[in-house]
Structures are given as structure tokens and as C-alpha cells.
Write a protein that holds these residues in place. Structure first.
Motif, PDB file in Angstrom:
ATOM      1  N   LEU A 152      48.869  50.844  61.591  1.00  0.00           N
ATOM      2  CA  LEU A 152      49.821  49.756  61.394  1.00  0.00           C
ATOM      3  C   LEU A 152      49.216  48.700  60.478  1.00  0.00           C
ATOM      4  N   PHE A 153      50.073  48.101  59.644  1.00  0.00           N
ATOM      5  CA  PHE A 153      49.640  47.068  58.708  1.00  0.00           C
ATOM      6  C   PHE A 153      50.430  45.787  58.951  1.00  0.00           C
ATOM      7  N   ASP A 154      49.821  44.675  58.644  1.00  0.00           N
ATOM      8  CA  ASP A 154      50.510  43.389  58.709  1.00  0.00           C
ATOM      9  C   ASP A 154      51.495  43.335  57.544  1.00  0.00           C
ATOM     10  N   PRO A 155      52.808  43.281  57.808  1.00  0.00           N
ATOM     11  CA  PRO A 155      53.777  43.294  56.711  1.00  0.00           C
ATOM     12  C   PRO A 155      53.738  42.039  55.846  1.00  0.00           C
ATOM     13  N   ASP A 156      53.115  40.969  56.336  1.00  0.00           N
ATOM     14  CA  ASP A 156      53.037  39.733  55.560  1.00  0.00           C
ATOM     15  C   ASP A 156      51.872  39.724  54.583  1.00  0.00           C
ATOM     16  N   THR A 157      50.813  40.495  54.902  1.00  0.00           N
ATOM     17  CA  THR A 157      49.616  40.457  54.054  1.00  0.00           C
ATOM     18  C   THR A 157      49.173  41.825  53.567  1.00  0.00           C
ATOM     19  N   GLY A 158      49.624  42.904  54.220  1.00  0.00           N
ATOM     20  CA  GLY A 158      49.181  44.239  53.858  1.00  0.00           C
ATOM     21  C   GLY A 158      47.858  44.640  54.477  1.00  0.00           C
ATOM     22  N   ARG A 159      47.235  43.744  55.239  1.00  0.00           N
ATOM     23  CA  ARG A 159      45.959  44.073  55.860  1.00  0.00           C
ATOM     24  C   ARG A 159      46.154  45.014  57.041  1.00  0.00           C
ATOM     25  N   PRO A 160      45.198  45.917  57.299  1.00  0.00           N
ATOM     26  CA  PRO A 160      45.328  46.822  58.445  1.00  0.00           C
ATOM     27  C   PRO A 160      45.336  46.033  59.752  1.00  0.00           C
ATOM     28  N   ALA A 161      46.274  46.356  60.622  1.00  0.00           N
ATOM     29  CA  ALA A 161      46.422  45.624  61.880  1.00  0.00           C
ATOM     30  C   ALA A 161      45.978  46.429  63.086  1.00  0.00           C
ATOM     31  N   ALA A 162      46.196  47.763  63.043  1.00  0.00           N
ATOM     32  CA  ALA A 162      45.852  48.568  64.211  1.00  0.00           C
ATOM     33  C   ALA A 162      45.687  50.036  63.842  1.00  0.00           C
ATOM     34  N   LEU A 163      44.804  50.697  64.583  1.00  0.00           N
ATOM     35  CA  LEU A 163      44.598  52.141  64.501  1.00  0.00           C
ATOM     36  C   LEU A 163      44.860  52.684  65.904  1.00  0.00           C
ATOM     37  N   VAL A 164      45.827  53.591  66.021  1.00  0.00           N
ATOM     38  CA  VAL A 164      46.318  53.993  67.345  1.00  0.00           C
ATOM     39  C   VAL A 164      46.323  55.510  67.482  1.00  0.00           C
ATOM     40  N   GLY A 165      45.764  56.008  68.575  1.00  0.00           N
ATOM     41  CA  GLY A 165      45.840  57.431  68.868  1.00  0.00           C
ATOM     42  C   GLY A 165      47.293  57.860  68.993  1.00  0.00           C
ATOM     43  N   GLY A 166      47.678  58.925  68.276  1.00  0.00           N
ATOM     44  CA  GLY A 166      49.102  59.252  68.181  1.00  0.00           C
ATOM     45  C   GLY A 166      49.558  60.523  68.859  1.00  0.00           C
ATOM     46  N   ASN A 167      48.687  61.231  69.564  1.00  0.00           N
ATOM     47  CA  ASN A 167      49.090  62.528  70.117  1.00  0.00           C
ATOM     48  C   ASN A 167      50.121  62.388  71.240  1.00  0.00           C
ATOM     49  N   LEU A 168      49.787  61.625  72.272  1.00  0.00           N
ATOM     50  CA  LEU A 168      50.735  61.425  73.369  1.00  0.00           C
ATOM     51  C   LEU A 168      51.959  60.660  72.886  1.00  0.00           C
ATOM     52  N   LEU A 169      51.760  59.679  72.016  1.00  0.00           N
ATOM     53  CA  LEU A 169      52.901  58.916  71.494  1.00  0.00           C
ATOM     54  C   LEU A 169      53.891  59.819  70.770  1.00  0.00           C
ATOM     55  N   THR A 170      53.388  60.831  70.051  1.00  0.00           N
ATOM     56  CA  THR A 170      54.286  61.757  69.360  1.00  0.00           C
ATOM     57  C   THR A 170      55.142  62.522  70.353  1.00  0.00           C
ATOM     58  N   ALA A 171      54.527  62.992  71.427  1.00  0.00           N
ATOM     59  CA  ALA A 171      55.282  63.719  72.449  1.00  0.00           C
ATOM     60  C   ALA A 171      56.329  62.819  73.104  1.00  0.00           C
ATOM     61  N   LEU A 172      55.933  61.588  73.404  1.00  0.00           N
ATOM     62  CA  LEU A 172      56.852  60.658  74.062  1.00  0.00           C
ATOM     63  C   LEU A 172      57.999  60.248  73.161  1.00  0.00           C
ATOM     64  N   ARG A 173      57.718  59.988  71.885  1.00  0.00           N
ATOM     65  CA  ARG A 173      58.793  59.536  70.993  1.00  0.00           C
ATOM     66  C   ARG A 173      59.736  60.667  70.653  1.00  0.00           C
ATOM     67  N   THR A 174      59.227  61.916  70.598  1.00  0.00           N
ATOM     68  CA  THR A 174      60.104  63.062  70.337  1.00  0.00           C
ATOM     69  C   THR A 174      61.055  63.268  71.507  1.00  0.00           C
ATOM     70  N   ALA A 175      60.529  63.180  72.712  1.00  0.00           N
ATOM     71  CA  ALA A 175      61.380  63.310  73.902  1.00  0.00           C
ATOM     72  C   ALA A 175      62.369  62.154  73.991  1.00  0.00           C
ATOM     73  N   ALA A 176      61.925  60.958  73.616  1.00  0.00           N
ATOM     74  CA  ALA A 176      62.824  59.804  73.644  1.00  0.00           C
ATOM     75  C   ALA A 176      63.992  59.983  72.691  1.00  0.00           C
TER      76      ALA A 176
END
Length: 321
Positions: free
Chosen positions: A89-113
């Protein structure tokens, strides 16, 4: 920037929160307040892997970023998940990196959602039998999300490799529902809602299998060449999707469009149904079909929720990049 490791994700976002995030993103997309950038997904010529990027900007939610990852079929032998992904994730106001997030479980959850959103807005209210085509890792997430949306009384399932069906049976027992392994013909004959979540490259569920009134959530096709259902079904269905461009290019609709059975103009963004600007199901006999291609904005939305929760709970690691 903040780092949220994969090991923390399960304690940070619930399926209900993922549903809310995905539904809100679909709504914003239909209002032209959020948009995805073109997807890159390629075979890398190493380890039989598929690798790519999905990215976008949600102006309404002020979320900017990308998900990078893909599919490594040999990972199970190494004790790893075949699907690997990471969200940045990036800060949309500055373009600086805001977060690095593990995406494996999130992918499963968002697909089911996403499929659950389609069930809430398109399936018949009297749906009682849930059918699943596919019994891989994602299938359990799909079943749990679907059962939250309708008072299903029974779950039925089919898988190309029947030895994998115990996964569906165990999940149904967890949810207090009976499970039955069936043929594809019986899947279509009995199920009011069918979720397809396979990695097939040839149609499995045929046009003759699907009866009027069924809702189909096609969640497995996200690459050129993949196919789970007969393209002829599209000619009989009211077709909805997360994003029309992806549906036509890499989604389940790619085959129906190529065959001239439907055009891009026949496919409706589900966000328009959520917003009330386009009707969803219009009769009990409608076949409704949701082509869930998996847009990057879904990943960004659930990742942003995870970051906020991680910071609130003090489990996000802050680093100076």
C-alpha cells in the motif's frame, strides 16, 4: 511504513469485515470512484509458476497499491501454499510506501467475500441447496461465506478428483449442514446456488446441467485459457461481474465473448446492483451469473482493513524505508 506479517492476518480481519470492504469497493467502482489498472499475469518459465501484478486506486477509500504474486504448483511439497501473494500500500497523497501486508489468507477471504456479495444481491431468497464445483483450498472459504448469506439446508459438491471431497464434507459438518457428493448432472438439478472454484481449463458444468432460477458464482477463472462452465450458459443468463474489462479478457466470460454469444455490453458491474442503479434478479426463473475475476481493489481494501487493525492492536511492525 508498516509491515503486517501473514501470521497475524487471521486475528485481524473477519469474513464479515472482508465482505463489507469488498462490497464497498464494488460500489465505488460502479460510481467511477475507484478503478483498477491493467493486470499483468505471466508464466515466468521457472518452477511452472504464474506470476503477476494487480493494482488500482480507490479514490473514495483513499487506498492505493498493488498485489504481487501468483501460483507455484510445487509449493505443497515444500510445505508452502501454492498461491503466494503480498500487498503493498502507498500513501495516495505522497506516493511513499505505507504498508507491506501478507496476502495469502487475505486473497482467500476476499475471493469468498466477492462470491458472497453476489449471493446476497443476486441469488433467490428461498435458496436452500448450495452446490460447489471444486474442492481445493479456496472451497472451504467459499462455503463458509455463502452459508452466511442464505439459510442453506444442504451442501452438495463435485470435484474432478473425488478424493478431495472430504474437505467439503468436513466444512459442511463444521457449519452444521449435511453434505452429499453428487454428479455434475445432480449438482445442476439440486443446487439453487452453485459456486465454481476450480482451476479447470475446460468446461465442466454444461448448459444442460443448469436449471432456471439458479445463481452461479464463477470464481476460478482469472487467466486466459481457464474455463469452468459451458459458454452457452451465458446466452441464457443475466451476467454480472466485478469488472467488465477483466471479465472479457481473463474471466469466465472470455469464452462466451469469443464465441459471439454475448458482448461486453451484456455484462453488468455488480456494483451497479449494489448501488440500485441497475436491477439484479428480475424473476424467480432468472439464471444469474457472477463472473468473479478478482480485481486488485479487493485486495487493497481488505489489506487496508488489516493494517488499521494491526496498528490498533500493536502488532504492525514499523520500519524506516
Amino acid at each position: 511504513m508498516f509491515v503486517v506479517p501473514e501470521s497475524e492476518i487471521a486475528g485481524l480481519v473477519s469474513p464479515a469485515q472482508c465482505f463489507e470492504a469488498v462490497e464497498a469497493v464494488f460500489s465505488a467502482m460502479a460510481r467511477d470512484e475507484a478503478y483498477n489498472f491493467p493486470v499483468i499475469r505471466e508464466a515466468i518459465g521457472h518452477a511452472d509458476a504464474l506470476y503477476g501484478f494487480k493494482s488500482g486506486f480507490d479514490r473514495a477509500g483513499k487506498v492505493l497499491g498493488l498485489k504481487s504474486g501468483g501460483y507455484w504448483p510445487g509449493n505443497v511439497e515444500k510445505g508452502l501454499t501454492n498461491h503466494q501473494s503480498t500487498v503493498v500500500l502507498f500513501d495516495p497523497d505522497t506516493g511513499r510506501p505505507a504498508a507491506l501486508v501478507g496476502g495469502n489468507l487475505l486473497t482467500a477471504l476476499r475471493t469468498a467475500a466477492a462470491s458472497a456479495v453476489s449471493i446476497r444481491h443476486l441469488a433467490r431468497c428461498d435458496s436452500r441447496v448450495l452446490g460447489l464445483l471444486g474442492a481445493g483450498h479456496q472451497s472451504a472459504f467459499q462455503m463458509r461465506a455463502a452459508v452466511a448469506e442464505r439459510p442453506f439446508e444442504k451442501v452438495i459438491g463435485w470435484n474432478y478428483h473425488p478424493e478431495m471431497l472430504p474437505r467439503l464434507a468436513e466444512t459442511a459438518v463444521e457449519l452444521g449442514l449435511p453434505f452429499e457428493a453428487v454428479s455434475l448432472e445432480d449438482l445442476g438439478a439440486q443446487a439453487d446456488v452453485i459456486v465454481t472454484i476450480s482451476s479447470s481449463v475446460a468446461a465442466q458444468l454444461l448448459d444442460a446441467h443448469v436449471r432456471p432460477g439458479t445463481h452461479l458464482a464463477c470464481m476460478g477463472t482469472d487467466t486466459r485459457g481457464k474455463q469452468e462452465i459451458d459458454a452457452a450458459i451465458f446466452a441464457r443468463a443475466r451476467v454480472f461481474t466485478d469488472e467488465v474489462a477483466q471479465s472479457v479478457e481473463i474471466g469466465e466470460a472470455q469464452h462466451a465473448v469469443a464465441a459471439g454469444l454475448i458482448g461486453a455490453g451484456d455484462i453488468v458491474q455488480i456494483g451497479a446492483v449494489i448501488n440500485g442503479t441497475v436491477p439484479g434478479r428480475q424473476s424467480e426463473d432468472d439464471i444469474t451469473l457472477f463472473d468473479g475475476t478478482g480485481v486488485g481493489l479487493q485486495d487493497l481494501a481488505v489489506a487496508a482493513r488489516a493494517v488499521a487493525a494491526a496498528r490498533a492492536k500493536g502488532v504492525a511492525v514499523e520500519v524506516d524505508l
